[in-house]
Design a protein around this motif. Structure first.
Motif, PDB file in Angstrom:
ATOM      1  N   THR B  73       0.842  -1.191   0.000  1.00  0.00           N
ATOM      2  CA  THR B  73       0.000   0.000   0.000  1.00  0.00           C
ATOM      3  C   THR B  73       0.877   1.242   0.000  1.00  0.00           C
ATOM      4  OG1 THR B  73      -0.101   0.195   2.405  1.00  0.00           O
ATOM      5  CG2 THR B  73      -1.734  -1.234   1.352  1.00  0.00           C
ATOM      6  N   LYS B  74       0.271   2.366  -0.315  1.00  0.00           N
ATOM      7  CA  LYS B  74       1.067   3.585  -0.408  1.00  0.00           C
ATOM      8  C   LYS B  74       1.396   4.158   0.973  1.00  0.00           C
ATOM      9  CE  LYS B  74      -2.081   6.252  -2.528  1.00  0.00           C
ATOM     10  NZ  LYS B  74      -2.433   7.441  -3.309  1.00  0.00           N
ATOM     11  N   ASP B  75       0.646   3.799   1.972  1.00  0.00           N
ATOM     12  CA  ASP B  75       0.803   4.479   3.254  1.00  0.00           C
ATOM     13  C   ASP B  75       1.822   3.869   4.213  1.00  0.00           C
ATOM     14  OD1 ASP B  75      -1.252   2.507   3.147  1.00  0.00           O
ATOM     15  OD2 ASP B  75      -1.867   3.075   5.150  1.00  0.00           O
ATOM     16  N   LYS B  76       2.055   2.577   4.121  1.00  0.00           N
ATOM     17  CA  LYS B  76       3.021   1.996   5.055  1.00  0.00           C
ATOM     18  C   LYS B  76       3.548   0.662   4.576  1.00  0.00           C
ATOM     19  CE  LYS B  76      -0.922   0.333   7.639  1.00  0.00           C
ATOM     20  NZ  LYS B  76      -1.982   1.151   8.208  1.00  0.00           N
ATOM     21  N   SER B  77       4.653   0.227   5.188  1.00  0.00           N
ATOM     22  CA  SER B  77       5.219  -1.078   4.871  1.00  0.00           C
ATOM     23  C   SER B  77       4.631  -2.133   5.784  1.00  0.00           C
ATOM     24  CB  SER B  77       6.735  -1.063   5.064  1.00  0.00           C
ATOM     25  OG  SER B  77       7.359  -0.344   4.037  1.00  0.00           O
ATOM     26  N   ASN B  78       4.525  -3.330   5.245  1.00  0.00           N
ATOM     27  CA  ASN B  78       4.100  -4.460   6.060  1.00  0.00           C
ATOM     28  C   ASN B  78       5.229  -5.484   6.065  1.00  0.00           C
ATOM     29  OD1 ASN B  78       1.421  -3.261   4.760  1.00  0.00           O
ATOM     30  ND2 ASN B  78       0.925  -4.219   6.697  1.00  0.00           N
ATOM     31  N   TYR B  79       5.216  -6.340   7.075  1.00  0.00           N
ATOM     32  CA  TYR B  79       6.335  -7.263   7.246  1.00  0.00           C
ATOM     33  C   TYR B  79       5.857  -8.703   7.356  1.00  0.00           C
ATOM     34  CZ  TYR B  79       8.876  -2.980   7.668  1.00  0.00           C
ATOM     35  OH  TYR B  79       9.408  -1.749   7.386  1.00  0.00           O
ATOM     36  N   ASP B  80       6.650  -9.585   6.786  1.00  0.00           N
ATOM     37  CA  ASP B  80       6.287 -10.994   6.722  1.00  0.00           C
ATOM     38  C   ASP B  80       7.452 -11.854   7.211  1.00  0.00           C
ATOM     39  OD1 ASP B  80       5.431 -13.519   6.100  1.00  0.00           O
ATOM     40  OD2 ASP B  80       4.632 -12.970   4.138  1.00  0.00           O
ATOM     41  N   PRO B  81       7.247 -12.560   8.330  1.00  0.00           N
ATOM     42  CA  PRO B  81       8.312 -13.414   8.857  1.00  0.00           C
ATOM     43  C   PRO B  81       8.541 -14.667   8.010  1.00  0.00           C
ATOM     44  CG  PRO B  81       6.338 -13.681  10.175  1.00  0.00           C
ATOM     45  CD  PRO B  81       6.047 -12.595   9.182  1.00  0.00           C
ATOM     46  N   ASN B  82       7.634 -14.923   7.094  1.00  0.00           N
ATOM     47  CA  ASN B  82       7.835 -16.044   6.182  1.00  0.00           C
ATOM     48  C   ASN B  82       8.657 -15.551   4.999  1.00  0.00           C
ATOM     49  OD1 ASN B  82       7.741 -18.109   4.359  1.00  0.00           O
ATOM     50  ND2 ASN B  82       5.501 -18.142   4.163  1.00  0.00           N
ATOM     51  N   VAL B  83       9.943 -15.892   5.008  1.00  0.00           N
ATOM     52  CA  VAL B  83      10.838 -15.388   3.967  1.00  0.00           C
ATOM     53  C   VAL B  83      10.940 -16.331   2.772  1.00  0.00           C
ATOM     54  CG1 VAL B  83      12.182 -13.944   5.529  1.00  0.00           C
ATOM     55  CG2 VAL B  83      12.859 -16.327   5.156  1.00  0.00           C
ATOM     56  N   ASN B  84      10.179 -17.419   2.798  1.00  0.00           N
ATOM     57  CA  ASN B  84      10.151 -18.293   1.625  1.00  0.00           C
ATOM     58  C   ASN B  84       9.339 -17.617   0.539  1.00  0.00           C
ATOM     59  OD1 ASN B  84       9.990 -20.425   4.188  1.00  0.00           O
ATOM     60  ND2 ASN B  84      11.439 -20.956   2.582  1.00  0.00           N
ATOM     61  N   PRO B  85       9.774 -17.764  -0.714  1.00  0.00           N
ATOM     62  CA  PRO B  85       9.086 -17.050  -1.794  1.00  0.00           C
ATOM     63  C   PRO B  85       7.622 -17.459  -1.920  1.00  0.00           C
ATOM     64  CG  PRO B  85      10.713 -18.611  -2.660  1.00  0.00           C
ATOM     65  CD  PRO B  85      10.911 -18.549  -1.196  1.00  0.00           C
ATOM     66  N   HIS B  86       6.760 -16.462  -1.843  1.00  0.00           N
ATOM     67  CA  HIS B  86       5.327 -16.692  -2.052  1.00  0.00           C
ATOM     68  C   HIS B  86       4.699 -15.360  -2.411  1.00  0.00           C
ATOM     69  CE1 HIS B  86       5.640 -15.422   2.165  1.00  0.00           C
ATOM     70  NE2 HIS B  86       4.382 -15.053   2.102  1.00  0.00           N
ATOM     71  N   ASP B  87       3.460 -15.422  -2.885  1.00  0.00           N
ATOM     72  CA  ASP B  87       2.785 -14.204  -3.322  1.00  0.00           C
ATOM     73  C   ASP B  87       1.839 -13.692  -2.242  1.00  0.00           C
ATOM     74  OD1 ASP B  87       4.110 -14.605  -5.703  1.00  0.00           O
ATOM     75  OD2 ASP B  87       2.435 -15.668  -6.624  1.00  0.00           O
ATOM     76  N   HIS B  88       1.283 -12.503  -2.492  1.00  0.00           N
ATOM     77  CA  HIS B  88       0.333 -11.925  -1.545  1.00  0.00           C
ATOM     78  C   HIS B  88      -0.897 -11.395  -2.260  1.00  0.00           C
ATOM     79  CE1 HIS B  88       4.120 -11.817   0.793  1.00  0.00           C
ATOM     80  NE2 HIS B  88       3.315 -12.204   1.749  1.00  0.00           N
ATOM     81  N   ALA B  89      -2.011 -11.423  -1.551  1.00  0.00           N
ATOM     82  CA  ALA B  89      -3.238 -10.842  -2.071  1.00  0.00           C
ATOM     83  C   ALA B  89      -3.694  -9.771  -1.095  1.00  0.00           C
ATOM     84  CB  ALA B  89      -4.315 -11.910  -2.225  1.00  0.00           C
ATOM     85  N   TYR B  90      -3.971  -8.594  -1.619  1.00  0.00           N
ATOM     86  CA  TYR B  90      -4.369  -7.463  -0.781  1.00  0.00           C
ATOM     87  C   TYR B  90      -5.836  -7.127  -1.036  1.00  0.00           C
ATOM     88  CZ  TYR B  90      -4.706  -2.677   0.929  1.00  0.00           C
ATOM     89  OH  TYR B  90      -5.091  -1.536   1.569  1.00  0.00           O
ATOM     90  N   CYS B  91      -6.645  -7.220  -0.006  1.00  0.00           N
ATOM     91  CA  CYS B  91      -8.067  -6.884  -0.159  1.00  0.00           C
ATOM     92  C   CYS B  91      -8.244  -5.376  -0.012  1.00  0.00           C
ATOM     93  CB  CYS B  91      -8.915  -7.618   0.875  1.00  0.00           C
ATOM     94  SG  CYS B  91     -10.667  -7.154   0.773  1.00  0.00           S
ATOM     95  N   MET B  92      -8.687  -4.744  -1.081  1.00  0.00           N
ATOM     96  CA  MET B  92      -8.815  -3.289  -1.090  1.00  0.00           C
ATOM     97  C   MET B  92     -10.019  -2.827  -0.271  1.00  0.00           C
ATOM     98  SD  MET B  92      -7.524  -2.388  -4.954  1.00  0.00           S
ATOM     99  CE  MET B  92      -8.824  -3.320  -5.768  1.00  0.00           C
TER     100      MET B  92
END
Lengths: 134, 134
Positions: B73-92
């Motif tokens: 998102t434009k407003d802030k960073s998010n963090y993911d402790p799962n560092v294995n490659p995977h994708d994300h889905a963002y619900c708007m």
DNA sequence: ATTACTGCAAATACTTTGCAATTGT
DNA sequence: ACAATTGCAAAGTATTTGCAGTAAT
């Protein structure tokens, strides 16, 4: 008249000189400018231009489907007038954003539903280092 | 001792109570918290904790390869402790970030060089609407 | 004439920075 | 003991908001 102007109007937005200037500036622009880049590029020609208007205009263009917003860095959004699906590469050294050919399997239509999530757009970013900086 | 604590030390960072608390909070956490989420979750237990320390800690964890930073998102960073490659889905609609299985063809190794761009990480985000919000 | 848009200034939000006191090694 | 880290406060940057005046339809 410019077809992008038309499309903006058809989407219910008013066609102002400021908006035309932003559309013109973005036409064919592959530098993925941020708000401030657009502002500084246009404020010489339109000294009364304000940043708020650039934000407003960019918002309208995104809603009208003439511009896509890129969330690549943590500090600001970048904008791409090429709304056809493609990927981006971000050089962590120099900060430049490059266009990359999207994979054929990545068109919007083909990923419109994943599981129970309705996809409206996809963004893929490669983070790394460009050839100039290597 | 916790293997993540070890890895942080091995990366040249000091192991402080604040950093251990952040590591513990993130362990198995799939909510993709932002800085403020981490801060508010921990400040009850550690009332003297400051946001600057959370920023510092998250920075250290990213550098140590224990955490990945998401620009979604434009407003802030998010963090993911799962560092294995995977994708994300963002619900708007609701703002939630979901983990998505990455495609087999998307591992780091296979895309390590594209043209003349050296890739260090890839991020793919699906923007749309989750099932709860549809 | 109506409604949306502009520009300004203030407000908000996230993140970074400087520094003295503290703590891990 | 040394160097890194903490916590605080201030500063910096991006973005949003409220509003009076203006311009597009």
């Amino acid at each position: 008249m410019n077809e992008k102007y038309q499309k903006l109007k058809r989407s219910g937005f008013k066609l102002t000189p400021q908006r035309m200037a932003v559309i013109d500036f973005l036409e064919g622009n592959t530098s993925h400018p941020a708000i401030n880049d657009i502002y500084t590029a246009l404020v010489r020609k339109y000294p009364s231009l304000s940043r708020a208007t650039v934000y407003n205009t960019v918002d309208a263009l995104v809603k009208a489907g003439l511009l896509s917003e890129l969330a690549i860095t943590k500090d600001k959004s970048n904008y791409d007038p090429n709304v056809n699906p493609h990927d981006h590469a971000y050089c962590m050294q120099c900060g430049k954003i490059y266009d990359m050919p999207g994979q054929k399997t990545e068109t919007k239509e083909q990923v419109s539903v994943i599981g129970d999530f309705k996809v409206t757009s996809v963004q893929r970013v490669y983070y790394g280092c460009c050839s100039k900086c290597s």
